[in-house]
Design a protein around this motif. Structure first.
Motif, PDB file in Angstrom:
ATOM      1  N   VAL A  66      -9.730  12.383  42.414  1.00 56.35           N
ATOM      2  CA  VAL A  66      -9.826  12.424  40.750  1.00 56.35           C
ATOM      3  C   VAL A  66     -10.186  13.801  40.506  1.00 56.35           C
ATOM      4  N   VAL A  67      -9.567  14.244  39.512  1.00 61.65           N
ATOM      5  CA  VAL A  67      -9.746  15.507  39.170  1.00 61.65           C
ATOM      6  C   VAL A  67     -10.273  15.442  37.495  1.00 61.65           C
ATOM      7  N   ARG A  68     -11.225  15.925  37.194  1.00 62.20           N
ATOM      8  CA  ARG A  68     -11.810  15.764  35.618  1.00 62.20           C
ATOM      9  C   ARG A  68     -12.382  17.148  35.177  1.00 62.20           C
ATOM     10  N   ILE A  69     -12.315  16.835  33.883  1.00 67.77           N
ATOM     11  CA  ILE A  69     -13.199  18.108  33.365  1.00 67.77           C
ATOM     12  C   ILE A  69     -14.710  17.709  32.851  1.00 67.77           C
ATOM     13  N   PRO A  70     -15.607  18.506  32.657  1.00 66.11           N
ATOM     14  CA  PRO A  70     -16.867  18.167  32.515  1.00 66.11           C
ATOM     15  C   PRO A  70     -17.136  17.057  31.329  1.00 66.11           C
ATOM     16  N   ASP A  71     -16.352  17.071  30.379  1.00 64.42           N
ATOM     17  CA  ASP A  71     -16.389  16.301  29.340  1.00 64.42           C
ATOM     18  C   ASP A  71     -16.137  14.696  29.526  1.00 64.42           C
ATOM     19  N   GLY A  72     -15.730  14.406  30.956  1.00 64.53           N
ATOM     20  CA  GLY A  72     -15.131  13.093  31.224  1.00 64.53           C
ATOM     21  C   GLY A  72     -13.857  13.026  31.348  1.00 64.53           C
ATOM     22  N   ILE A  74      -9.977  12.763  32.428  1.00 66.89           N
ATOM     23  CA  ILE A  74      -9.667  12.679  33.861  1.00 66.89           C
ATOM     24  C   ILE A  74      -8.101  13.382  33.728  1.00 66.89           C
ATOM     25  N   LEU A  75      -8.129  14.420  34.451  1.00 69.23           N
ATOM     26  CA  LEU A  75      -6.565  15.057  34.625  1.00 69.23           C
ATOM     27  C   LEU A  75      -5.692  14.329  35.434  1.00 69.23           C
ATOM     28  N   PHE A  76      -6.309  14.076  36.711  1.00 64.43           N
ATOM     29  CA  PHE A  76      -5.395  13.413  37.568  1.00 64.43           C
ATOM     30  C   PHE A  76      -6.127  12.308  38.272  1.00 64.43           C
ATOM     31  N   THR A  77      -5.722  11.182  38.351  1.00 59.84           N
ATOM     32  CA  THR A  77      -6.166  10.013  39.387  1.00 59.84           C
ATOM     33  C   THR A  77      -5.107   9.439  40.117  1.00 59.84           C
ATOM     34  N   GLY A  78      -5.335   9.354  41.375  1.00 61.63           N
ATOM     35  CA  GLY A  78      -4.292   8.771  42.130  1.00 61.63           C
ATOM     36  C   GLY A  78      -4.072   8.940  43.360  1.00 61.63           C
ATOM     37  N   ARG A 119     -15.928  10.630  51.903  1.00 63.94           N
ATOM     38  CA  ARG A 119     -15.947  11.001  50.369  1.00 63.94           C
ATOM     39  C   ARG A 119     -16.582  12.497  50.006  1.00 63.94           C
ATOM     40  N   THR A 120     -15.889  13.054  49.526  1.00 68.41           N
ATOM     41  CA  THR A 120     -16.010  14.605  49.199  1.00 68.41           C
ATOM     42  C   THR A 120     -15.869  14.994  47.870  1.00 68.41           C
ATOM     43  N   GLU A 121     -16.908  15.877  47.407  1.00 69.76           N
ATOM     44  CA  GLU A 121     -16.927  16.114  46.121  1.00 69.76           C
ATOM     45  C   GLU A 121     -16.702  17.675  46.148  1.00 69.76           C
ATOM     46  N   TRP A 122     -16.244  18.440  45.225  1.00 73.45           N
ATOM     47  CA  TRP A 122     -16.101  19.941  44.828  1.00 73.45           C
ATOM     48  C   TRP A 122     -16.319  20.239  43.521  1.00 73.45           C
TER      49      TRP A 122
END
Length: 128
Positions: A66-72, A74-78, A119-122
């Motif tokens: 999941v890639v998102r910008i701070p306002d929530g 979602i640019l990509f999920t899959g 599960r990893t976050e960047w």
């Protein structure tokens, strides 16, 4: 009988192409590539002098990302498949992967330490 066999072959090829094509992603600068090289349709990514803000490459088992910008938004999920590469120019970003150990991640051209956890976050900060 030969016509039926030909239709099955053509249909099978169309199905394989449909399944292995680029994933449906939001955002004009995200792209997938099965050759590992990737590419980006955004004009700024065409410059070889500046690395993308975020580069994600699947080198292990397929994993959900999941890639998102701070306002929530979602640019990509899959699920990204082995060999796929995604590039993003937007900043800041938040990235979460179900199996971070399957990914190579570079933020502003700097390779990140390989993830040890599932599960990893960047976080991708704005360019300075």
């Amino acid at each position: 009988m030969a016509a039926v066999l030909a239709l099955l072959v053509v249909g099978g090829m169309a199905l394989v192409n449909a399944v292995s094509g680029d994933p449906d992603s939001k955002g004009p600068s995200a792209t997938a590539s099965s050759d590992g090289g990737g590419g980006s349709p955004s004009a700024s990514a065409g410059s070889s002098s500046q690395a993308p803000a975020l580069l994600i490459r699947v080198v292990g088992a397929p994993t959900k990302v999941v890639v998102r910008i701070p306002d929530g938004e979602i640019l990509f999920t899959g699920t990204m498949s082995t060999g796929e590469t995604y590039r993003y120019e937007e900043t800041p970003l938040s990235v979460v992967a179900d199996n971070g150990a399957s990914l190579e991640v570079a933020i502003h051209g700097e390779p990140q330490d390989p993830a040890q956890a599932q599960r990893t976050e960047w976080s991708v900060p704005e360019r300075s």
